[in-house]
Design an enzyme around this catalytic site. Structure first.
Site, PDB file in Angstrom:
ATOM      1  N   ASP A 141     -21.186  22.731  13.293  1.00 52.51           N
ATOM      2  CA  ASP A 141     -19.826  23.243  13.090  1.00 52.51           C
ATOM      3  C   ASP A 141     -19.150  23.637  14.400  1.00 52.51           C
ATOM      4  O   ASP A 141     -18.620  24.757  14.525  1.00 52.51           O
ATOM      5  CB  ASP A 141     -19.853  24.459  12.152  1.00 52.51           C
ATOM      6  CG  ASP A 141     -20.513  24.150  10.820  1.00 52.51           C
ATOM      7  OD1 ASP A 141     -20.421  22.997  10.375  1.00 52.51           O
ATOM      8  OD2 ASP A 141     -21.121  25.072  10.230  1.00 52.51           O
ATOM      9  N   GLU A 308     -13.497  20.047   3.794  1.00 48.68           N
ATOM     10  CA  GLU A 308     -13.816  21.279   4.531  1.00 48.68           C
ATOM     11  C   GLU A 308     -13.489  21.061   6.010  1.00 48.68           C
ATOM     12  O   GLU A 308     -12.915  20.046   6.385  1.00 48.68           O
ATOM     13  CB  GLU A 308     -15.298  21.608   4.386  1.00 48.68           C
ATOM     14  CG  GLU A 308     -16.228  20.491   4.840  1.00 48.68           C
ATOM     15  CD  GLU A 308     -17.693  20.740   4.498  1.00 48.68           C
ATOM     16  OE1 GLU A 308     -17.996  21.717   3.790  1.00 48.68           O
ATOM     17  OE2 GLU A 308     -18.525  19.944   4.953  1.00 48.68           O
ATOM     18  N   ASN A 364     -22.539  16.016   5.734  1.00 44.83           N
ATOM     19  CA  ASN A 364     -21.300  16.699   6.140  1.00 44.83           C
ATOM     20  C   ASN A 364     -21.039  16.594   7.644  1.00 44.83           C
ATOM     21  O   ASN A 364     -21.937  16.362   8.444  1.00 44.83           O
ATOM     22  CB  ASN A 364     -21.280  18.158   5.672  1.00 44.83           C
ATOM     23  CG  ASN A 364     -22.294  19.036   6.396  1.00 44.83           C
ATOM     24  OD1 ASN A 364     -22.633  18.811   7.536  1.00 44.83           O
ATOM     25  ND2 ASN A 364     -22.797  20.027   5.691  1.00 44.83           N
ATOM     26  N   GLU A 439     -30.212  29.339  31.685  1.00 42.23           N
ATOM     27  CA  GLU A 439     -29.877  28.757  30.384  1.00 42.23           C
ATOM     28  C   GLU A 439     -28.581  27.957  30.433  1.00 42.23           C
ATOM     29  O   GLU A 439     -28.041  27.573  29.421  1.00 42.23           O
ATOM     30  CB  GLU A 439     -29.797  29.861  29.325  1.00 42.23           C
ATOM     31  CG  GLU A 439     -28.687  30.878  29.508  1.00 42.23           C
ATOM     32  CD  GLU A 439     -28.987  31.993  30.509  1.00 42.23           C
ATOM     33  OE1 GLU A 439     -30.039  31.923  31.172  1.00 42.23           O
ATOM     34  OE2 GLU A 439     -28.178  32.930  30.634  1.00 42.23           O
ATOM     35  N   ASP A 554     -34.684  33.983  34.379  1.00 47.19           N
ATOM     36  CA  ASP A 554     -33.314  34.428  34.095  1.00 47.19           C
ATOM     37  C   ASP A 554     -32.274  33.571  34.810  1.00 47.19           C
ATOM     38  O   ASP A 554     -31.294  33.133  34.204  1.00 47.19           O
ATOM     39  CB  ASP A 554     -33.176  35.904  34.516  1.00 47.19           C
ATOM     40  CG  ASP A 554     -31.765  36.431  34.335  1.00 47.19           C
ATOM     41  OD1 ASP A 554     -31.016  35.848  33.535  1.00 47.19           O
ATOM     42  OD2 ASP A 554     -31.407  37.429  34.990  1.00 47.19           O
TER      43      ASP A 554
HETATM   44  O1  FUB Z   1     -22.401  24.831   8.151  1.00 44.98           O
HETATM   45  C1  FUB Z   1     -22.147  25.118   6.810  1.00 44.98           C
HETATM   46  C2  FUB Z   1     -21.036  24.281   6.299  1.00 44.98           C
HETATM   47  O2  FUB Z   1     -21.342  22.912   6.432  1.00 44.98           O
HETATM   48  C3  FUB Z   1     -19.738  24.430   7.046  1.00 44.98           C
HETATM   49  O3  FUB Z   1     -19.067  25.608   6.729  1.00 44.98           O
HETATM   50  C4  FUB Z   1     -19.069  23.194   6.639  1.00 44.98           C
HETATM   51  O4  FUB Z   1     -17.941  22.857   7.410  1.00 44.98           O
HETATM   52  C5  FUB Z   1     -20.174  22.186   6.782  1.00 44.98           C
HETATM   53  O5  FUB Z   1     -20.303  21.756   8.085  1.00 44.98           O
END
Ligand code: FUB
Length: 559
Positions: A141, A308, A364, A439, A554
């Site tokens: 995401d 989404e 997704n 990192e 570090d």
């Molecule tokens: O990561 C959880 C859910 O999966 C997200 O809120 C959606 O956009 C999908 O990527």
């Protein structure tokens, strides 16, 4: 973290290709450069910086194996941020400290943290961003945003071996070169939020010197976190959700996936929503305080096949609302978009610009688009790392990055999800003479990045043959020492300093090996002075660990 829970590493094949080299390293002297190193060999690899002038053939050995710390000054403990570290100089004694960040701040965020002066650079980078961008944890995401001269990518953090979407914290990764990405650690955790259990896709914004992340509690409500630093730590100013299903016209099937957007006139918007059909995308205007809503009800953004992952960006006066599509005819979690002349109405459907692919297991997707230093990029997630690891689920996702271009009419050219191990080009070299957070890496094998934002984020859980690599480090007109800030409660382990290696599995050339001594505590960071063969120009730098390492790392810099 228990070994069994250790985060993803590269596949076995990748490890095997390093094995012969690692055995050879074990024969080297514990301190100093490799015996028999070829004078000039490193210089041959240096691009147009006058080559390398090796110091007296492989000598060095400033650090006596088994040295013990004395003085006890300046070490930092893990809690309360990284303070100035002590220095392990010749013989392993602690001397004065330098570098570090202020307590409570984020290591190397906007403004950076640095020591040392710079000299003229001739480094011309030829690195490429790894696909996926991060391998020490699973990420998903991506919500990318430009703050100052750095890109910050805020991500969900898929837990190792999670069965559903069990995420409980966020990470951010920042870069000013597209290839070396600094992990800012855990920004905020669900256990800090009385109203949330699972943290889904975050959305980020900055206003009036504060940094905000909008936080969905899975698909049921959206809250907000605030920080003085884009790298966190974030706190919950409201102690409750900002948007719940009771807010007028916000009762969509999935009340989640907030995307924050601030227009040129300073007005902030939040886009959110989810659920099959084109009727579940919403937008609200935020008040100036960024933690309350200006509108009395949410506005519906009519879309085609919306599922989404709302995102908004503006380019040349046009508003682009992008999202992940549902699985109706001809769609299937593609990144698709609408365009308009205004931020909340008048949108026209333009179609998919990132079709979904096998590298994403057809599952997704979630994207964001930014412009940075004259180029546009799209961030999204794929299943490449879990496929390579043979995890073969759909819930361990990884963020990827590709360049994106527009047609003359402002519509977006189709981006084909890349199967390649490397994607976009590095924009600048990484200045090795400034303090580099360990990192802030391009690629790794086997290590973990540990720490919470505001504390010492560090390379941890280091085992034999693990490594961490930095793409196109600028050694300027010659470095003779690498100073590593390490913490260890006992002597043991080595850092082999390799140029032009490890990235992409390359063997590279060792320019020095440093034995780690006790710094007086497992979280007591001190500077370890590691002599290297004099090396100039731009090189990939790999720190490869061996001899039963029991330390944490570090940061480092060249001198
Ligand atoms: O990561 C959880 C859910 O999966 C997200 O809120 C959606 O956009 C999908 O990527």
């Amino acid at each position: 973290m228990k070994t069994s829970e250790k985060s993803p590493h590269y596949p076995l094949g990748f490890r095997r290709s390093l094995a012969p080299l690692v055995s050879a390293i074990a024969l080297q002297s514990a301190c100093g450069t490799s015996p028999g190193s070829d004078q000039g060999s490193v210089g041959g690899a240096a691009p147009s910086a006058g080559g390398t002038t090796p110091t007296a053939g492989g000598s060095g050995g400033m650090l006596a194996s088994g040295g013990t710390p004395s003085g006890g000054v300046g070490g930092s403990s893990q809690s309360g941020g990284a303070s100035a570290g002590g220095s392990l100089s010749s013989g392993g004694a602690l001397s004065g400290g330098s570098g570090g960040v202020a307590s409570g701040g984020s290591e190397g965020s906007v403004g950076g943290a640095g020591t040392g002066g710079s000299v003229a650079s001739t480094c011309v980078p030829d690195g490429k961003a790894h696909n996926p961008l991060v391998t020490q944890i699973f990420t998903a995401d991506p919500n990318a945003i430009v703050y100052g001269d750095r890109i910050y990518v805020y991500t969900s953090h898929d837990e190792d071996n999670q069965e559903g979407f069990d995420m409980v914290d966020y990470h951010a990764f920042s870069s000013d070169d597209m290839v070396n990405w600094q992990d800012h650690g855990v920004l905020i955790h669900a256990n800090q939020l009385s109203w949330a259990q699972n943290l889904y896709a975050p959305g980020a914004c900055s206003k009036n010197g504060k940094y905000y992340i909008y936080i969905p509690n899975s698909g049921s409500a959206i809250g907000v976190g605030v920080s003085d630093d884009p790298g966190g730590p974030f706190e919950d100013p409201l102690g409750r959700a900002l948007i719940t299903p009771s807010f007028p016209n916000a009762n969509v099937p999935w009340l989640f996936d907030p995307a924050c957007f601030i227009d040129d006139d300073g007005q902030a918007y939040l886009y959110f929503g989810g659920g099959n059909s084109g009727a579940n995308a919403r937008a609200v205007r935020l008040n100036d305080d960024m933690v309350s809503i200006k509108d009395s009800s949410a506005t519906t953004i009519p879309t085609t096949a919306f599922f989404e992952a709302s995102f908004m960006h503006k380019r040349e006066g046009k508003y682009y609302f992008s999202y992940s599509s549902d699985f109706s005819n001809g769609h299937g979690a593609a990144l698709e978009y609408l365009m308009s002349d205004s931020p909340m109405s008048g949108f026209e459907y333009k179609g998919a610009f990132v079709p979904n692919a096998q590298i994403n297991n057809g599952n997704n997707n979630h994207g964001s688009i930014i412009e940075f230093q004259g180029k546009s990029y799209v961030f999204y997630h794929n299943r490449k790392l879990e496929q390579e690891l043979g995890v073969d689920k759909v819930n361990n996702r990884s963020v990827a990055l590709q360049e994106l271009t527009y047609k003359a009419d402002g519509t977006i050219n189709t981006v084909t999800m890349s199967q390649d191990d490397h994607t976009v080009s590095q924009l600048k070299c990484l200045d090795g003479f400034l303090e580099v957070q360990a990192e802030r890496l391009a690629e790794e094998q086997g290590i973990e990045v540990e720490g919470k934002a505001g504390e010492t984020i560090r390379i941890a859980q280091i085992s034999n043959n693990d490594w961490v690599a930095y793409s196109q480090v600028d050694f300027h007109d010659g470095a003779t020492k690498l100073v590593a800030k390490v913490a260890s409660s006992s002597a043991g382990g080595t850092i082999d300093i390799v140029v032009d290696g490890c990235i992409g599995g390359a063997a590279g050339t060792s320019i020095g090996t440093c034995a780690v001594v006790s710094t007086g505590g497992a979280q007591q960071f001190a500077e370890l002075q590691c002599p290297i063969e004099s090396t100039a120009g731009g090189h990939d730098l790999c720190l490869r660990f061996g001899d039963s390492p029991s330390f944490q790392l570090d940061s480092w810099h060249l001198e």
